[in-house]
Design a protein around this motif. Structure first.
Motif, short mmCIF file in Angstrom:
data_model
loop_
_atom_site.label_atom_id
_atom_site.label_comp_id
_atom_site.label_asym_id
_atom_site.label_seq_id
_atom_site.Cartn_x
_atom_site.Cartn_y
_atom_site.Cartn_z
N THR A 1 5.33 35.76 -17.77
CA THR A 1 5.66 34.37 -17.48
C THR A 1 7.16 34.15 -17.65
N ARG A 2 7.76 33.52 -16.67
CA ARG A 2 9.20 33.25 -16.75
C ARG A 2 9.42 31.92 -17.45
N PRO A 3 10.45 31.84 -18.31
CA PRO A 3 10.71 30.57 -18.99
C PRO A 3 11.21 29.51 -18.01
N THR A 4 10.85 28.27 -18.29
CA THR A 4 11.32 27.15 -17.50
C THR A 4 12.78 26.82 -17.82
N TRP A 5 13.14 27.07 -19.08
CA TRP A 5 14.51 26.74 -19.53
C TRP A 5 14.86 27.67 -20.67
N GLN A 6 16.10 28.09 -20.73
CA GLN A 6 16.60 28.91 -21.83
C GLN A 6 17.90 28.32 -22.33
N GLY A 7 18.07 28.31 -23.65
CA GLY A 7 19.28 27.75 -24.23
C GLY A 7 19.23 27.88 -25.73
N TYR A 8 19.73 26.84 -26.43
CA TYR A 8 19.81 26.87 -27.88
C TYR A 8 19.15 25.63 -28.48
N LEU A 9 18.38 25.84 -29.53
CA LEU A 9 17.82 24.74 -30.33
C LEU A 9 18.78 24.53 -31.49
N ARG A 10 19.20 23.28 -31.71
CA ARG A 10 20.19 23.03 -32.75
C ARG A 10 19.78 21.87 -33.63
N LEU A 11 19.82 22.09 -34.94
CA LEU A 11 19.61 21.07 -35.94
C LEU A 11 20.87 21.02 -36.79
N SER A 12 21.71 20.01 -36.56
CA SER A 12 23.01 19.90 -37.22
C SER A 12 23.83 21.16 -36.92
N TYR B 1 8.54 27.34 -22.21
CA TYR B 1 7.52 27.76 -21.25
C TYR B 1 6.55 26.60 -21.00
N THR B 2 6.09 26.48 -19.77
CA THR B 2 5.09 25.44 -19.47
C THR B 2 3.81 25.75 -20.23
N ALA B 3 3.22 24.72 -20.83
CA ALA B 3 2.00 24.89 -21.63
C ALA B 3 0.73 24.68 -20.83
N THR B 4 0.87 24.23 -19.59
CA THR B 4 -0.31 23.96 -18.77
C THR B 4 -0.17 24.67 -17.42
N ALA B 5 -1.32 24.92 -16.80
CA ALA B 5 -1.34 25.52 -15.47
C ALA B 5 -1.30 24.40 -14.43
N ASN C 1 4.62 12.97 -21.66
CA ASN C 1 4.50 13.55 -20.32
C ASN C 1 4.03 15.00 -20.41
N GLU C 2 4.82 15.94 -19.89
CA GLU C 2 4.39 17.33 -19.79
C GLU C 2 4.63 18.11 -21.08
N PRO C 3 3.66 18.97 -21.49
CA PRO C 3 3.85 19.79 -22.69
C PRO C 3 4.43 21.17 -22.37
N TYR C 4 5.24 21.67 -23.29
CA TYR C 4 5.84 23.00 -23.17
C TYR C 4 5.74 23.72 -24.52
N ALA D 1 10.48 15.36 -33.80
CA ALA D 1 11.93 15.46 -33.55
C ALA D 1 12.21 15.07 -32.11
N LEU D 2 13.30 14.34 -31.89
CA LEU D 2 13.70 13.95 -30.55
C LEU D 2 15.02 14.63 -30.19
N GLY D 3 15.08 15.18 -28.99
CA GLY D 3 16.29 15.80 -28.48
C GLY D 3 16.32 15.70 -26.98
N ARG D 4 17.42 16.13 -26.38
CA ARG D 4 17.55 16.05 -24.92
C ARG D 4 18.01 17.37 -24.34
N LEU D 5 17.54 17.65 -23.12
CA LEU D 5 18.02 18.83 -22.40
C LEU D 5 18.00 18.54 -20.90
N VAL D 6 18.80 19.31 -20.16
CA VAL D 6 18.84 19.17 -18.71
C VAL D 6 17.89 20.19 -18.10
N MET D 7 16.94 19.70 -17.30
CA MET D 7 15.95 20.57 -16.68
C MET D 7 15.59 19.99 -15.32
#
Length: 294
Positions: free
Chosen positions: A3-14, A23-27, A109-112, A139-145
């Motif tokens: 399975t190919r990831p939908t998005w790759q990057g960095y998770l940051r807490l402070s 990865y998408t959690a649903t088909a 909305n959509e789960p990942y 936790a709330l955060g934002r990403l571009v997808m």
């Protein structure tokens, strides 16, 4: 194939960050898909890009355009789109922690699935996940997808983190736009009591395996029958609902679901034999069911 990831990057807490993959959690929905065929030859129809003035167009000559008014477009190249980069294009930065109950289910909305991307990321990922677990909040955060910046809600689950995209305020319509049309009136208390008893008799745990897509199953049956050359006839149209007295309908419904009696509590299990006179150990308390989401 992996399975190919939908998005790759960095998770940051402070100041703590680690590489992650989303990865998408649903088909996708129904697996029954129909192709467009020519009626006479049963050859598959090709969709050819066409300019209404010049005719067929080569795909290499197609560009992206945004319509600013009827028939007038601003043309934007792929390179120009890529130049619009926010920090959230590559970083999912945790900005805030909130109680899950504070987020209206209309916004979920959509789960990942969010996982560490590589062995070197595991330690920092685990620290962030366990800290989130201890906090007991979302936790709330934002990403571009997919060319949009999306608000994400993150919650720890098992060894990983589940991330949900949240709808924006502009995407959620105001309930009053629809509910205000409903006349305000007090229902008959006796009818409400009967309806409540019907609900009690139909209570049970959520088991997703009991809710298959029956329409898709029927389509597969139809396709198999056609493959064997069978003639398929349409079922009879359902009869219109019988107009009857509402109280009578409630009483009849109560009779169909359990005879009109409230559910009795389950009997206690007898003590096991050979227990030396001691009472049987209590069963562990069941966990509260997980909250449902839209």
């Amino acid at each position: 194939m992996a399975t190919r990831p939908t998005w790759q990057g960095y998770l940051r807490l402070s100041l703590v960050s680690c590489p992650v993959a989303l990865y998408t959690a649903t088909a996708s929905g129904s697996e029954v898909r129909f192709n467009m065929l020519h009626n006479a030859t049963h050859n598959r129809i090709k969709m050819i890009p066409t300019d209404p003035e010049t005719g067929p167009v080569d795909r290499s000559d197609i560009v992206k355009g945004y319509e600013i008014e009827k028939g007038r477009y601003v043309v934007v190249t792929d390179e120009e789109i890529k130049s619009v980069r926010l920090e959230t294009t590559r970083t999912l930065d945790i900005e805030r922690f909130v109680d899950e109950s504070d987020i209206d289910r209309l916004y979920w909305n959509e789960p990942y699935y969010l996982v560490p991307d590589g062995d070197m990321a595991v330690e920092a990922f685990t620290v962030i996940r366990e800290a989130m677990t201890a906090a007991g909040q979302v936790a709330l955060g934002r990403l571009v997808m997919h060319q949009r910046e999306r608000l994400m809600a993150l919650e720890p689950r098992d060894r990983g983190i589940v991330a949900f995209t949240l709808r924006s305020n502009r995407e959620v319509k105001t309930a009053g736009e629809f509910f205000d049309r409903i006349p305000e009136q007090k229902p008959n208390p006796q009818m409400v009591d009967i309806a409540t008893r019907i609900i009690e008799q139909q209570e049970g745990p959520f088991d997703p395996s009991q809710f298959n897509d029956r329409y898709e199953d029927a389509l597969r049956t139809l396709i198999k029958a056609k493959e064997k050359g069978s003639t398929v006839t349409a079922p009879a149209e359902p009869k219109e609902a019988e107009v009857i007295d509402l109280m009578e309908a409630l009483r009849r419904s109560l009779g169909q679901t359990g005879g009109g009696e409230r559910r009795k509590p389950a009997a206690k299990a007898p003590a096991r034999a050979g227990g030396g006179g001691k009472s049987a150990a209590k069963a562990p308390a069941k966990k509260a069911p997980a909250k449902k989401r839209a």
